[in-house]
Write a protein that holds these residues in place. Structure first.
Motif, short mmCIF file in Angstrom:
data_model
loop_
_atom_site.label_atom_id
_atom_site.label_comp_id
_atom_site.label_asym_id
_atom_site.label_seq_id
_atom_site.Cartn_x
_atom_site.Cartn_y
_atom_site.Cartn_z
N ASN A 176 -44.26 -46.69 66.16
CA ASN A 176 -43.15 -46.74 67.13
C ASN A 176 -42.72 -45.33 67.53
OD1 ASN A 176 -43.08 -49.52 67.17
ND2 ASN A 176 -41.42 -49.69 65.67
N TRP A 177 -42.63 -44.44 66.56
CA TRP A 177 -42.23 -43.06 66.84
C TRP A 177 -43.21 -42.40 67.80
CZ3 TRP A 177 -44.25 -38.14 66.13
CH2 TRP A 177 -43.34 -37.08 66.19
N MET A 178 -44.49 -42.60 67.57
CA MET A 178 -45.51 -42.00 68.45
C MET A 178 -45.48 -42.64 69.83
SD MET A 178 -48.57 -41.79 65.63
CE MET A 178 -49.80 -41.17 66.75
N PHE A 179 -45.33 -43.96 69.90
CA PHE A 179 -45.31 -44.65 71.18
C PHE A 179 -44.15 -44.18 72.05
CE2 PHE A 179 -44.22 -48.17 74.03
CZ PHE A 179 -45.45 -48.42 74.62
N GLU A 180 -43.02 -43.92 71.41
CA GLU A 180 -41.83 -43.48 72.15
C GLU A 180 -41.97 -42.04 72.66
OE1 GLU A 180 -38.79 -44.05 69.27
OE2 GLU A 180 -38.77 -46.24 69.50
N ARG A 181 -43.02 -41.35 72.26
CA ARG A 181 -43.24 -39.97 72.68
C ARG A 181 -44.51 -39.86 73.51
NH1 ARG A 181 -40.05 -40.49 68.73
NH2 ARG A 181 -38.42 -38.95 68.27
N GLY A 182 -44.50 -40.62 74.60
CA GLY A 182 -45.65 -40.62 75.51
C GLY A 182 -45.91 -39.29 76.17
N HIS A 183 -44.93 -38.39 76.12
CA HIS A 183 -45.17 -37.04 76.66
C HIS A 183 -46.06 -36.22 75.73
CE1 HIS A 183 -41.76 -36.75 73.94
NE2 HIS A 183 -41.92 -35.43 73.88
N LEU A 184 -46.22 -36.70 74.49
CA LEU A 184 -47.05 -35.99 73.52
C LEU A 184 -48.37 -36.70 73.27
CD1 LEU A 184 -44.36 -35.13 70.81
CD2 LEU A 184 -45.13 -33.69 72.71
N PHE A 185 -48.31 -38.04 73.15
CA PHE A 185 -49.47 -38.82 72.71
C PHE A 185 -49.87 -39.85 73.77
CE2 PHE A 185 -46.61 -38.01 69.05
CZ PHE A 185 -47.37 -37.05 68.41
N ASP A 186 -51.15 -40.18 73.78
CA ASP A 186 -51.67 -41.21 74.67
C ASP A 186 -51.20 -42.58 74.17
OD1 ASP A 186 -53.37 -43.15 75.92
OD2 ASP A 186 -54.79 -41.55 76.39
N LYS A 187 -50.28 -43.21 74.91
CA LYS A 187 -49.65 -44.45 74.44
C LYS A 187 -50.66 -45.59 74.31
CE LYS A 187 -45.48 -45.31 76.13
NZ LYS A 187 -44.34 -45.45 77.06
N LYS A 188 -51.66 -45.62 75.19
CA LYS A 188 -52.67 -46.68 75.10
C LYS A 188 -53.44 -46.57 73.79
CE LYS A 188 -53.36 -47.20 80.10
NZ LYS A 188 -54.33 -47.07 81.21
N LEU A 189 -53.72 -45.35 73.36
CA LEU A 189 -54.44 -45.16 72.10
C LEU A 189 -53.55 -45.49 70.90
CD1 LEU A 189 -56.46 -41.89 72.80
CD2 LEU A 189 -57.27 -44.26 72.85
N VAL A 190 -52.25 -45.22 71.00
CA VAL A 190 -51.33 -45.59 69.93
C VAL A 190 -51.31 -47.10 69.76
CG1 VAL A 190 -48.92 -45.57 69.18
CG2 VAL A 190 -49.89 -43.53 70.25
N ILE A 191 -51.28 -47.83 70.87
CA ILE A 191 -51.29 -49.30 70.80
C ILE A 191 -52.57 -49.80 70.15
CG2 ILE A 191 -51.38 -51.40 72.19
CD1 ILE A 191 -49.57 -49.95 74.22
#
Length: 285
Positions: A263-278
């Motif tokens: 959740n923490w990574m997903f909420e930081r889409g400016h840092l991480f690729d959200k599709k890959l987090v999912i």
């Protein structure tokens, strides 16, 4: 003997009410933080039927523990060879294959086992875990097997630059000061140069080693790359690296729960690729 209960958290050892049927199962128990186990001597003597589910889980965990331990020692040797200029990237392929088999068998068990790493083997087991996550995620994204293995090797080597960072900094209890942070941030470039000078290392492995701390908004290091400059393979490596770091115990922090980290990574889409987090989150039950 028949174990009624283990005095340790379920997420560290999930087996309850089972027979100890092998040396591997015993080693898995000894690897936990449990000070006591409740043994039922009556069932141990009469040979009542075992809890086969718990028994299988214990055996799976013991097998994974053995593979991770052997792989960590082999990776340590590989890092030492790189530092001395005798490194051959091909020697890491079998390590990648072994840990790939373990995470494919049970991702949750694999991550539980890698959480048992000691301070001395932290960098090596972290690299094993990142490598395994990268291969599992790459298969979900339909990479061919040669590319999966190459990403596995990249994961194994992504932190090789930490060989040049003093252990006092790597294992420091508490936060790093400004100079220590600056020193820690040199490890991607140092690792990249070390591998580049060895020769015979693919561009993908070199890119992952050098850029796994870059961020989509340009706030990462060492080059401050932005989204369009960061390859999908590096983005994949970054997601796996940060997830493993968040969910592991460190000298300065407690481990995060899987859901909290994702959740923490997903909420930081400016840092991480959200599709890959999912997609990474879909690995875990």
């Amino acid at each position: 003997m028949f174990i009624e209960a283990m005095e340790c958290p379920n997420d560290e050892f999930s087996g309850r009410r089972f027979y100890v049927q092998s040396d591997e199962m015993l080693r898995a128990i000894l690897a936990t933080s449990a000070a006591y186990a409740l043994v039922n001597p009556h069932k141990s003597m009469v040979g009542a039927g075992p809890d086969t589910t718990a028994g299988r889980q214990a055996e799976e965990q013991a097998h994974t523990l053995e593979v991770v331990s052997q792989s960590a020692h082999a990776l340590r040797d590989g890092f030492a060879a790189a530092r001395s200029g005798r490194f051959e990237a091909g020697t890491l392929g079998p390590i990648a294959d072994n840990i790939s088999d373990r995470i494919e068998a049970d991702p949750d068990v694999f991550l539980k086992v890698t959480r048992l790493k000691t301070k001395d083997e932290g960098t090596y087991v972290h690299s094993l875990a990142v490598s395994a996550l990268m291969m599992r995620l790459a298969r979900l994204l339909h990479y061919d097997e040669d590319a999966v293995r190459e990403l596995g090797v990249a994961g194994l080597l992504h932190d090789v630059g930490k060989l040049m960072v003093p252990n006092a900094v790597l294992n420091k209890n508490g936060g790093l000061d400004t100079d220590e942070k600056r020193l820690m941030r040199t490890h991607p470039e140092l690792g990249y140069r070390l591998l580049r000078d060895q020769g015979g290392v693919s561009n993908t492995v070199l890119d992952v080693c050098r850029h796994h701390h870059e961020a989509l908004d340009g706030s990462g290091y060492p080059l401050g790359l932005k989204a369009g400059q960061i390859s999908r393979e590096v983005r994949l490596a970054t997601v796996c690296d940060v997830f493993e770091a968040l969910t592991s115990a460190r000298p300065y922090k407690r481990p995060w729960e899987t859901r909290d980290a994702l959740n923490w990574m997903f909420e930081r889409g400016h840092l991480f690729d959200k599709k890959l987090v999912i997609r990474l989150g879909s690995i875990f039950s």
